[in-house]
Design an enzyme around this catalytic site. Structure first.
Site, PDB file in Angstrom:
ATOM      1  N   LEU A 146     -13.758  29.012  33.082  1.00 18.07           N
ATOM      2  CA  LEU A 146     -14.193  30.228  33.774  1.00 18.07           C
ATOM      3  C   LEU A 146     -14.060  31.443  32.857  1.00 18.07           C
ATOM      4  O   LEU A 146     -14.966  32.264  32.759  1.00 18.07           O
ATOM      5  CB  LEU A 146     -13.353  30.423  35.041  1.00 18.07           C
ATOM      6  CG  LEU A 146     -13.639  31.710  35.820  1.00 18.07           C
ATOM      7  CD1 LEU A 146     -15.082  31.726  36.309  1.00 18.07           C
ATOM      8  CD2 LEU A 146     -12.674  31.841  37.009  1.00 18.07           C
ATOM      9  N   GLY A 162      -8.444  27.448  34.591  1.00 22.18           N
ATOM     10  CA  GLY A 162      -9.391  28.559  34.530  1.00 22.18           C
ATOM     11  C   GLY A 162      -9.928  28.849  33.138  1.00 22.18           C
ATOM     12  O   GLY A 162     -10.514  29.903  32.906  1.00 22.18           O
ATOM     13  N   MET A 196      -1.754  38.495  19.346  1.00 23.87           N
ATOM     14  CA  MET A 196      -2.949  39.267  19.053  1.00 23.87           C
ATOM     15  C   MET A 196      -2.793  39.853  17.669  1.00 23.87           C
ATOM     16  O   MET A 196      -1.831  40.524  17.383  1.00 23.87           O
ATOM     17  CB  MET A 196      -3.110  40.363  20.093  1.00 23.87           C
ATOM     18  CG  MET A 196      -4.380  41.128  19.929  1.00 23.87           C
ATOM     19  SD  MET A 196      -5.217  41.225  21.505  1.00 23.87           S
ATOM     20  CE  MET A 196      -6.803  41.758  20.962  1.00 23.87           C
ATOM     21  N   ARG A 197      -3.793  39.557  16.824  1.00 22.01           N
ATOM     22  CA  ARG A 197      -3.712  40.002  15.436  1.00 22.01           C
ATOM     23  C   ARG A 197      -3.634  41.531  15.365  1.00 22.01           C
ATOM     24  O   ARG A 197      -4.489  42.227  15.888  1.00 22.01           O
ATOM     25  CB  ARG A 197      -4.951  39.515  14.679  1.00 22.01           C
ATOM     26  CG  ARG A 197      -5.306  40.310  13.450  1.00 22.01           C
ATOM     27  CD  ARG A 197      -6.382  39.657  12.626  1.00 22.01           C
ATOM     28  NE  ARG A 197      -7.674  39.524  13.287  1.00 22.01           N
ATOM     29  CZ  ARG A 197      -8.597  40.488  13.334  1.00 22.01           C
ATOM     30  NH1 ARG A 197      -8.346  41.675  12.819  1.00 22.01           N
ATOM     31  NH2 ARG A 197      -9.749  40.281  13.910  1.00 22.01           N
ATOM     32  N   ARG A 213     -18.094  16.578 -16.763  1.00 19.90           N
ATOM     33  CA  ARG A 213     -18.136  17.394 -17.985  1.00 19.90           C
ATOM     34  C   ARG A 213     -18.379  18.843 -17.613  1.00 19.90           C
ATOM     35  O   ARG A 213     -19.186  19.157 -16.773  1.00 19.90           O
ATOM     36  CB  ARG A 213     -19.235  16.909 -18.914  1.00 19.90           C
ATOM     37  CG  ARG A 213     -18.786  15.744 -19.752  1.00 19.90           C
ATOM     38  CD  ARG A 213     -19.874  15.344 -20.696  1.00 19.90           C
ATOM     39  NE  ARG A 213     -19.908  16.190 -21.876  1.00 19.90           N
ATOM     40  CZ  ARG A 213     -19.313  15.872 -23.011  1.00 19.90           C
ATOM     41  NH1 ARG A 213     -18.635  14.761 -23.104  1.00 19.90           N
ATOM     42  NH2 ARG A 213     -19.397  16.672 -24.040  1.00 19.90           N
ATOM     43  N   GLU A 247     -17.303  18.753  27.428  1.00 24.98           N
ATOM     44  CA  GLU A 247     -16.692  18.118  28.597  1.00 24.98           C
ATOM     45  C   GLU A 247     -17.656  17.966  29.745  1.00 24.98           C
ATOM     46  O   GLU A 247     -17.637  16.961  30.430  1.00 24.98           O
ATOM     47  CB  GLU A 247     -15.464  18.921  29.022  1.00 24.98           C
ATOM     48  CG  GLU A 247     -14.378  18.875  27.959  1.00 24.98           C
ATOM     49  CD  GLU A 247     -13.017  19.232  28.470  1.00 24.98           C
ATOM     50  OE1 GLU A 247     -12.938  20.014  29.443  1.00 24.98           O
ATOM     51  OE2 GLU A 247     -12.025  18.743  27.907  1.00 24.98           O
ATOM     52  N   GLU A 274     -29.250  -5.195  -6.732  1.00 27.67           N
ATOM     53  CA  GLU A 274     -28.725  -5.898  -5.568  1.00 27.67           C
ATOM     54  C   GLU A 274     -29.749  -6.047  -4.458  1.00 27.67           C
ATOM     55  O   GLU A 274     -30.202  -7.133  -4.158  1.00 27.67           O
ATOM     56  CB  GLU A 274     -27.479  -5.179  -5.050  1.00 27.67           C
ATOM     57  CG  GLU A 274     -26.230  -5.662  -5.733  1.00 27.67           C
ATOM     58  CD  GLU A 274     -24.998  -4.883  -5.354  1.00 27.67           C
ATOM     59  OE1 GLU A 274     -25.095  -3.940  -4.542  1.00 27.67           O
ATOM     60  OE2 GLU A 274     -23.927  -5.208  -5.884  1.00 27.67           O
ATOM     61  N   LYS A 292     -14.087  13.393 -12.082  1.00 24.45           N
ATOM     62  CA  LYS A 292     -14.165  14.220 -13.292  1.00 24.45           C
ATOM     63  C   LYS A 292     -15.618  14.506 -13.603  1.00 24.45           C
ATOM     64  O   LYS A 292     -16.508  13.766 -13.205  1.00 24.45           O
ATOM     65  CB  LYS A 292     -13.473  13.566 -14.482  1.00 24.45           C
ATOM     66  CG  LYS A 292     -13.873  12.128 -14.718  1.00 24.45           C
ATOM     67  CD  LYS A 292     -13.088  11.588 -15.902  1.00 24.45           C
ATOM     68  CE  LYS A 292     -13.254  10.089 -16.044  1.00 24.45           C
ATOM     69  NZ  LYS A 292     -12.709   9.586 -17.290  1.00 24.45           N
ATOM     70  N   HIS A 339      -0.529  44.693  22.630  1.00 28.30           N
ATOM     71  CA  HIS A 339      -1.081  44.089  23.837  1.00 28.30           C
ATOM     72  C   HIS A 339       0.009  43.917  24.868  1.00 28.30           C
ATOM     73  O   HIS A 339       1.200  43.997  24.558  1.00 28.30           O
ATOM     74  CB  HIS A 339      -1.733  42.738  23.502  1.00 28.30           C
ATOM     75  CG  HIS A 339      -0.761  41.727  22.978  1.00 28.30           C
ATOM     76  ND1 HIS A 339      -0.056  40.888  23.797  1.00 28.30           N
ATOM     77  CD2 HIS A 339      -0.374  41.445  21.714  1.00 28.30           C
ATOM     78  CE1 HIS A 339       0.731  40.115  23.054  1.00 28.30           C
ATOM     79  NE2 HIS A 339       0.565  40.440  21.790  1.00 28.30           N
TER      80      HIS A 339
END
Lengths: 105, 514
Positions: free
Chosen positions: B290, B287, B452-453, B219, B312, B69, B217, B457
């Site tokens: 901050l 905030g 909080m995992r 092989r 930003e 092409e 796909k 808290h």
């Protein structure tokens, strides 16, 4: 089969009017048929005033590269201008002459 | 269906396009042809060229490019932007074109009864010339349009493709398709490479375009399923983003780092997680920036390296704003402990941003990273893509044990949660909400550690103030309810005591249950 096929008549090289390059694929039936078609064309409608380079693509792939040839057989009319190409069967001389822009002569 | 032994023993040739090899589990099947199909503009040619270029650069393998092409001079020019100097590779005897593009001005009369032995002879010649191990053929449709009898040319090309297998080369064959989700290829040429098919897509997603790659796909079948976003980058070319390869499976450590705000550390039960990501959500001006600056400065002041990814504000704006709140980002930046990468979200696709971020992290190797803000990145993309981005970024941070802070702007001034937060809350280890609170006609600020995992808290919404020396956390808003929803109501002062009693009883019950 490969090589230069001199089809000039009695007028010698200076008088040659038509110049062709024919790309063929080895010893194939198709190659033989293409050469035979061109022989008939030159002896007939072209009055033996033609010069044809026959090139086997297997031996000279570099030339095929330069000429951007993809398929065999490919016939290239180098002169008179404009440059024209025909790919495929060359047995119908009227079609070939039309394709080469030579039908007016 | 079970895999036969021959399938399993298919050797792969690493293309050298690393992110692709990762998705294709090693590369393309060696000595075979792989069909790379895509709509116009889906980067087939780039892929086909890069396949050869990486072979030259990384393995010293020669490459042959068969073009049906575009003309070689156009390809050379188009690929320069990726840093690939094809002309140089050609003169070094590593790269050869087979120029099978239509010749301008050359009128061709095509009859019946032809073969493509010339094409094969030329390819073979080129392979010998550069001692090629790789061949790219781009794109098959260009061959078909040059011949009238498509049935004949199809049969003939099949012969060429078969012969390539005997030449011990790995082939990348590109083909056009009409739509991004339709038949594999326009020309029905799957038969040339029936076993190995890669699809490239360039679809519209929201107001932007999105490129993906899918191994349809292959092989050996050891490939990753699904569509992976990719992008084209100057100097690099094809870069895929292997999203599903990144899983949030990293072991989470319990180690803590200081947020830079002592009172906030206390609310979180000892600080942020060393390898955790915190989402800070809030309305504009609440905030968030901050808080993230405190977090970064804390690290930078204590010998860590911190990276701020700002979408930003410009660096200058950031430094000025931080200075007015008592944080010397400019000074920290001068020491090299703080790095700021500032970019406008619209300048690149999300995939590009992700890769830029990953590269910045690889290069700078920070212990802390803040993204301010995610909302800016979310603007032009669909929720699915955005969510993939967050997963990939979060996984990347966790993998490297980086402590991260994402900020997210909520659309409404009061209350509310943004779409962003709903999508990503499950991915983050901790969510801090900053909210405006109206107290009898006065606008005040509230902070809540929402999640909080695996850690205790503070669950109260506390008032905080922002002053010339930063962030100050105070007492809970005992007399206001429904702050999170934004539809506050004020409680009679005598009811507050009751609420305190209820809360104390609840906390005691919890303690017992533990």
């Amino acid at each position: 089969m490969e090589g230069r096929v001199e089809l000039t008549g009695h007028w010698g090289a200076l008088m040659k009017t038509y110049s062709f390059r024919l790309y063929i694929n080895g010893q194939s039936v198709r190659a033989a048929r293409a050469i035979e078609s061109m022989r008939a064309l030159c002896h007939g409608p072209l009055n033996d005033l033609a010069e044809i380079d026959v090139i086997d693509v297997r031996e000279h792939p570099g030339l095929a590269e330069e000429d951007h040839v993809l398929a065999t057989p490919t016939l290239i009319k180098l002169s008179p201008p404009p440059v024209r190409r025909i790919i495929g069967d060359l047995s119908n001389s009227r079609d070939v002459l039309a394709g080469l822009d030579l039908d007016a002569e | 269906m079970t895999l036969s032994h021959t399938d399993c023993s298919i050797a792969k040739l690493a293309t050298g396009i690393h992110s692709f090899d990762h998705i294709a589990m090693g590369g393309l099947p060696r000595g075979r042809a792989t069909l790379v199909s895509g709509t116009p503009g889906s980067a087939k040619t780039v892929f086909a060229v890069q396949f050869l270029v990486e072979g030259i650069r990384q393995s010293g393998e020669g490459g042959v490019f068969v073009t049906f092409e575009e003309r070689p001079e156009d390809i050379r020019a188009n690929m320069r932007g990726f840093g690939w100097d094809i002309a140089e590779y050609e003169s070094a005897g590593m790269f050869a074109f087979v120029d099978a593009a239509p010749q301008p001005g050359a009128e061709v009369f095509t009859g019946e009864e032809y073969d493509l032995a010339t094409l094969l002879a030329r390819i073979r010649h080129a392979i010998e010339k550069v001692d090629a191990a790789r061949v790219s053929i781009d794109a098959i449709g260009g061959l078909f349009t040059q011949f009238h009898n498509s049935e004949n040319v199809r049969r003939e090309f099949l012969n060429v493709a078969r012969s390539l297998r005997d030449l011990n080369v790995t082939t990348c064959l590109t083909a056009e398709r009409e739509t991004d989700y339709g038949a594999v290829s326009f020309w029905g040429v799957e038969e040339f490479a029936a076993d190995n098919v890669v699809i490239l897509r360039n679809t519209r997603a929201g107001s932007s375009r999105r490129r993906t790659v899918e191994i349809l796909k292959m092989r050996g079948a050891n490939d990753q399923k699904g569509e992976f976003p990719f992008t084209l980058r100057p100097g690099e070319g094809f870069v895929a983003v292997p999203l599903s390869a990144l899983r949030l499976s990293q072991a989470s450590s319990e180690a803590r780092v200081s947020s830079g705000i002592e009172a906030l550390d206390a609310l979180c039960g000892g600080g942020f997680f060393r390898d955790g990501v915190v989402l800070v959500s809030g309305a504009t001006g609440a905030g968030k920036t901050l808080l993230s600056n405190h977090f970064l400065a804390e690290g930078a002041q204590n010998g860590e390296t911190a990276l701020l990814l700002s979408f930003e504000e410009s660096e200058e704006q950031l430094f000025r704003n931080a200075a007015s709140l008592g944080i010397d980002l400019r000074g920290l930046s001068a020491t090299g402990r703080l790095r700021v990468e500032s970019a406008y979200p619209e300048t690149a696709t999300l995939e590009d941003h992700l890769i830029n971020i990953q590269q910045a992290i690889e290069e700078i190797r920070p212990q802390r990273v803040a993204v301010d803000s995610l909302s800016a990145l979310e603007r032009a993309v669909s929720p699915e893509i955005f969510s993939e981005f967050i997963i990939a970024l979060t996984a990347f941070l966790k993998e490297r044990g980086v402590a991260g802070v994402y900020t997210s702007a909520s659309p409404e001034l009061m209350g509310g949660a943004s779409v962003t937060e709903m999508q990503i809350s499950s991915l983050t280890d901790m969510i801090i909400c900053l909210r405006y609170v109206e107290v009898y006609g006065e606008l005040r600020r509230g902070l809540l550690v929402l999640k909080m995992r695996g850690s205790n808290h503070d669950r109260q919404i506390r008032e905080f103030r922002i002053s010339g020396d930063g962030f100050h956390i105070g007492e809970p808003f005992h007399h206001v309810t429904n702050i999170l929803s934004g539809e506050f109501s004020h409680i009679r002062p005598d009811a507050i005591r009751d609420v305190d009693v209820i809360r104390r009883e609840r906390d005691e019950t919890r303690q017992r249950e533990r």
